[in-house]
Scaffold this active site. Structure first.
Site, short mmCIF file in Angstrom:
data_model
loop_
_atom_site.label_atom_id
_atom_site.label_comp_id
_atom_site.label_asym_id
_atom_site.label_seq_id
_atom_site.Cartn_x
_atom_site.Cartn_y
_atom_site.Cartn_z
N GLU A 60 0.83 -1.21 0.00
CA GLU A 60 0.00 0.00 0.00
C GLU A 60 0.86 1.25 0.00
O GLU A 60 0.52 2.25 -0.65
CB GLU A 60 -0.95 -0.01 1.20
CG GLU A 60 -2.08 -1.02 1.08
CD GLU A 60 -1.64 -2.45 1.31
OE1 GLU A 60 -2.33 -3.37 0.84
OE2 GLU A 60 -0.59 -2.64 1.97
N HIS A 129 -10.98 -6.45 8.04
CA HIS A 129 -11.65 -6.19 6.77
C HIS A 129 -12.94 -5.39 6.96
O HIS A 129 -13.81 -5.42 6.10
CB HIS A 129 -12.00 -7.50 6.06
CG HIS A 129 -10.83 -8.37 5.75
ND1 HIS A 129 -10.25 -9.20 6.67
CD2 HIS A 129 -10.12 -8.52 4.60
CE1 HIS A 129 -9.24 -9.85 6.13
NE2 HIS A 129 -9.14 -9.45 4.87
#
Length: 337
Positions: A60, A129
């Site tokens: 990321e 998540h």
């Protein structure tokens, strides 16, 4: 007009932007050949080629860092962080580089990039998540933060974000990705419904950043919500019979303070609703703004209905969510105050 899910609307927004501007590029983990874990980018690589829609390494920090450099030199990257929970390695690039680039260069460089992230719970994804980290970005000067609640707005807001010259955090509530969330229930009825949620115009259009939408007109209390919680608020108001006015903020920064003030001054009461934790959530900022701007019009204290101040509880996520029962209870409480 076409009937589309939010996923389809988001995909169409990127396609429209890429068709109109060759500088728009899309990349991230698995977004190319595979089409993204939620299929938001499905077909874009086949249509626009691997130079404009491509896969990135599982980094990321690298994805966002590369996007900042691309944006500084004239491209308009729209990158996907696979889940909002994964953004933390990239946080320094977002805060220290993207958000500050216009200011630190005295306007010589801008950072016209969008960081798309599925956010929130509802898919039984557990602690890694399911997070709602919007407050981490609304705190940062130089960033814009967007949270759509329906396919029409998702497409128009995303096109506007891609065309904007500043970095935009685009949080996509995955509980309503694939179809309508039945807000009248505290448990999922069909959490992965494939039925379209709304009418979406074909082609190019934008929804302006910084403008809220009135979803339900009322006189008793104003509910400030965004994302999935807009649907929960509508269900709660219908169930309990309170004449609630529901304002869908759509963008948290810039915030439509004029619309908030007008509504709260009319109703005299305000509930702030979001899925993230209570302490230091964006609702705290909303409550402070309402108190400061509408103090002499308030008939009761501002209430917040939010997630718990705990790590995300996988086994209890449908109790963690502010559901219609909790929201209805708050509506009845505030109108009786």
């Amino acid at each position: 007009m076409s009937r589309r899910t939010m996923i389809e609307a988001i995909r169409d927004a990127m396609a429209v932007a890429m068709e109109r501007d060759d500088n728009v590029v899309v990349f991230g983990e698995d977004v190319g050949y595979f089409g993204g874990v939620f299929r938001c980018t499905q077909g874009l690589q086949q249509r626009f080629g691997a130079n404009r829609c491509f896969d990135a390494p599982i980094s990321e920090l690298g994805i966002v860092g590369a996007a900042v450099g691309m944006a500084a030199y004239g491209l308009r990257p729209c990158v996907e962080v696979q889940f909002a929970d994964y953004v933390y390695p990239a946080y320094d690039q977002i805060v220290s580089e993207a958000a500050r680039l216009r200011y630190r260069s005295n306007g010589d460089f801008t950072a016209p990039l969008v960081i798309r992230m599925p956010a929130g719970g509802g898919i039984f994804g557990g602690q890694t998540h399911s997070q709602s980290p919007e407050a981490l970005f609304t705190h940062v000067a130089g960033l814009k933060t967007v949270v759509p609640s329906n396919p029409h707005d998702a497409k128009g807001l995303l096109i506007a974000a891609i065309e904007d010259d500043d970095p935009v955090i685009f949080l996509e509530p995955k509980r309503i990705y694939n179809g309508p969330f039945d807000g009248h229930h505290d448990r999922p009825v069909t959490p992965w419904s494939r039925h379209p949620l709304g009418e979406v115009p074909d082609g190019h259009y934008t929804v302006p950043l910084g403008r809220a939408a009135l979803r339900r007109e009322g006189a008793a209390v104003t509910v400030l919500a965004y994302g999935t919680m807009v649907h929960v608020a509508e269900a709660a108001a219908a169930d309990c019979g309170v004449d609630a006015e529901i304002l869908d903020l759509r963008t948290l920064v810039p915030l439509d303070l004029d619309a908030i003030e007008a509504s709260v001054r009319k109703t005299g009461r305000c509930i702030v609703l979001h899925e993230a934790t209570l302490t230091s959530g964006f609702g705290a900022e909303l409550a402070a703004l309402v108190q400061g701007a509408c103090f002499y019009h308030l008939e009761a204290p501002v209430l917040r209905v939010t997630g718990w101040d705990t790590p995300y509880p996988h086994a209890q996520e449908w109790d963690y969510f502010p559901g219609p029962v909790r929201v209805a209870r708050a509506l009845l409480q505030i109108v009786e105050a």
